[in-house]
Design an enzyme around this catalytic site. Structure first.
Site, PDB file in Angstrom:
ATOM      1  N   GLY A 165       2.176   2.429  10.865  1.00 35.75           N
ATOM      2  CA  GLY A 165       3.086   3.521  10.591  1.00 35.75           C
ATOM      3  C   GLY A 165       3.783   3.968  11.882  1.00 35.75           C
ATOM      4  O   GLY A 165       4.358   5.254  12.095  1.00 35.75           O
ATOM      5  N   SER A 168       3.364  -2.189  10.088  1.00 45.58           N
ATOM      6  CA  SER A 168       4.739  -2.019  10.274  1.00 45.58           C
ATOM      7  C   SER A 168       5.497  -3.192  10.096  1.00 45.58           C
ATOM      8  O   SER A 168       6.369  -3.634  10.736  1.00 45.58           O
ATOM      9  CB  SER A 168       5.100  -1.495  11.497  1.00 45.58           C
ATOM     10  OG  SER A 168       4.419  -0.011  11.694  1.00 45.58           O
ATOM     11  N   ASN A 222       0.764  -1.054   0.103  1.00 50.69           N
ATOM     12  CA  ASN A 222      -0.097   0.056   0.035  1.00 50.69           C
ATOM     13  C   ASN A 222       0.802   1.173   0.133  1.00 50.69           C
ATOM     14  O   ASN A 222       1.442   1.619   0.983  1.00 50.69           O
ATOM     15  CB  ASN A 222      -0.759   0.057   1.198  1.00 50.69           C
ATOM     16  CG  ASN A 222      -1.903   1.206   1.331  1.00 50.69           C
ATOM     17  OD1 ASN A 222      -1.953   1.921   0.262  1.00 50.69           O
ATOM     18  ND2 ASN A 222      -2.590   1.327   2.394  1.00 50.69           N
ATOM     19  N   GLU A 227      -7.464   4.395   7.799  1.00 56.83           N
ATOM     20  CA  GLU A 227      -7.199   5.731   7.344  1.00 56.83           C
ATOM     21  C   GLU A 227      -8.561   6.212   6.725  1.00 56.83           C
ATOM     22  O   GLU A 227      -8.988   7.306   7.294  1.00 56.83           O
ATOM     23  CB  GLU A 227      -5.953   5.939   6.782  1.00 56.83           C
ATOM     24  CG  GLU A 227      -4.684   5.842   7.550  1.00 56.83           C
ATOM     25  CD  GLU A 227      -3.405   5.723   6.559  1.00 56.83           C
ATOM     26  OE1 GLU A 227      -2.464   5.249   6.962  1.00 56.83           O
ATOM     27  OE2 GLU A 227      -3.484   5.424   5.267  1.00 56.83           O
ATOM     28  N   LYS A 235      -0.023   4.225  -0.409  1.00 59.74           N
ATOM     29  CA  LYS A 235      -0.670   5.464   0.297  1.00 59.74           C
ATOM     30  C   LYS A 235      -0.442   6.628  -0.700  1.00 59.74           C
ATOM     31  O   LYS A 235      -0.503   6.292  -2.222  1.00 59.74           O
ATOM     32  CB  LYS A 235      -0.165   5.580   1.737  1.00 59.74           C
ATOM     33  CG  LYS A 235      -0.574   4.302   2.647  1.00 59.74           C
ATOM     34  CD  LYS A 235      -0.226   4.562   3.940  1.00 59.74           C
ATOM     35  CE  LYS A 235      -0.459   3.312   4.587  1.00 59.74           C
ATOM     36  NZ  LYS A 235      -0.306   3.450   6.130  1.00 59.74           N
ATOM     37  N   HIS A 252      -9.579   0.612   4.891  1.00 55.79           N
ATOM     38  CA  HIS A 252      -8.364   0.851   5.503  1.00 55.79           C
ATOM     39  C   HIS A 252      -8.692   1.795   6.684  1.00 55.79           C
ATOM     40  O   HIS A 252      -9.529   2.848   6.793  1.00 55.79           O
ATOM     41  CB  HIS A 252      -7.266   1.480   4.435  1.00 55.79           C
ATOM     42  CG  HIS A 252      -5.892   1.453   5.202  1.00 55.79           C
ATOM     43  ND1 HIS A 252      -5.595   2.472   6.184  1.00 55.79           N
ATOM     44  CD2 HIS A 252      -4.908   0.656   5.169  1.00 55.79           C
ATOM     45  CE1 HIS A 252      -4.460   2.310   6.284  1.00 55.79           C
ATOM     46  NE2 HIS A 252      -3.903   1.173   5.974  1.00 55.79           N
ATOM     47  N   GLU A 290      -5.144  -5.190  10.374  1.00 56.04           N
ATOM     48  CA  GLU A 290      -4.198  -4.295  10.562  1.00 56.04           C
ATOM     49  C   GLU A 290      -4.388  -3.712  12.062  1.00 56.04           C
ATOM     50  O   GLU A 290      -5.389  -2.734  11.960  1.00 56.04           O
ATOM     51  CB  GLU A 290      -4.219  -3.278   9.518  1.00 56.04           C
ATOM     52  CG  GLU A 290      -3.816  -3.719   8.249  1.00 56.04           C
ATOM     53  CD  GLU A 290      -3.567  -2.494   7.337  1.00 56.04           C
ATOM     54  OE1 GLU A 290      -2.261  -2.415   6.610  1.00 56.04           O
ATOM     55  OE2 GLU A 290      -4.336  -1.864   7.197  1.00 56.04           O
TER      56      GLU A 290
END
Length: 249
Positions: free
Chosen positions: A171, A210, A9, A95, A11, A93, A165
């Site tokens: 991150g 991560s 990904n 985000e 992003k 996701h 996730e």
């Protein structure tokens, strides 16, 4: 037996020049032991369609609208993704859920639209740090998967990839231990098995959060972890290649 899948990904990162360097390194470095998919920013999908032609590397878009067309400025449809050879659509996701306010119902509608278009949804689920510390990780994952299950039915999960996730590990440099990740993956598979054991056994469940080359082998060696959805490390050619090649068995 479920085949390992490692997805990148990217992003909101990349440029035509940096993408070309990454893709060349990927093509040269993969040993073929895992399936691979890349999710670039949508404007770079045409570049991937050209650079990856004739390879086994799949690609997709990071988000799409559940409607086929219409007055949805800034959105993409599944048919647009198919026009450029996309096979996957990333959906749910954290985000998208946290920053853009997507609900479980929104995610379920998108999954249904992705499947109807003949594409593969990569369904992201996971708990925040507060939720983990409150002991409701399983409840959160069940709710997020359950919304999709109610919308599309258990048989559809043969064509869905789940990416667990934990939000607290995305991150941040923090990674769930292989045992922590395995526990949640096993729970997700057991939850699906309540509806259909055979489908649950076939569903690929990836770990994201991560993931790095140093941790990939131990993670992928767990019985219910079928690969990874990789963020930052997928922008480092050697690191991502090492993750993709980190199979066990």
């Amino acid at each position: 037996m479920r085949r390992l899948l490692v997805a990148a990904n990217w992003k909101m990162n990349g440029s035509k020049e940096s993408n070309a360097l990454l893709l060349n390194a990927f093509k040269a470095g993969f040993d073929g032991s895992a399936d691979t998919a890349i999710f670039p920013p949508a404007v770079y999908v045409p570049q991937l369609s050209e650079e990856l032609a004739g390879t086994s590397i799949a690609y997709g878009i990071q988000n799409a609208h559940f409607e086929k067309s219409g007055a949805f400025t800034g959105e993409l449809s599944m048919d647009m993704a198919k026009d450029f050879g996309c096979q996957y659509v990333l959906v749910g996701h954290s985000e998208r859920r946290e920053i853009f306010g997507e609900t479980d119902a929104d995610v379920a509608k998108k999954v249904a639209a992705i499947l109807a278009a003949g594409l593969i949804p990569m369904l992201c689920i996971g708990e925040t740090l507060e939720q983990r510390e409150s002991g409701i990780t399983e409840q959160v994952c069940e709710q997020q998967v359950g919304a999709v299950l109610e919308k599309v039915g258990i048989a559809a999960f043969e064509k869905i990839v789940i990416a667990y996730e934990p939000v607290w590990a995305i991150g941040t440099g923090k990674t769930a231990t292989p045992e922590q990740a395995q526990d949640v993956h096993a729970f997700i598979r057991a939850y699906l098995a309540k509806s259909d054991q055979a489908v649950a056994d076939k569903t690929r469940i990836l770990y994201g959060g991560s993931v790095k080359a140093a941790s990939a082998g131990a993670l992928f060696g767990q019985p219910d972890i079928d690969g990874g959805l990789v963020g930052g490390a997928s922008l480092i050619a050697d690191e991502f290649v090492a993750i993709c090649n980190a199979t066990q068995g």
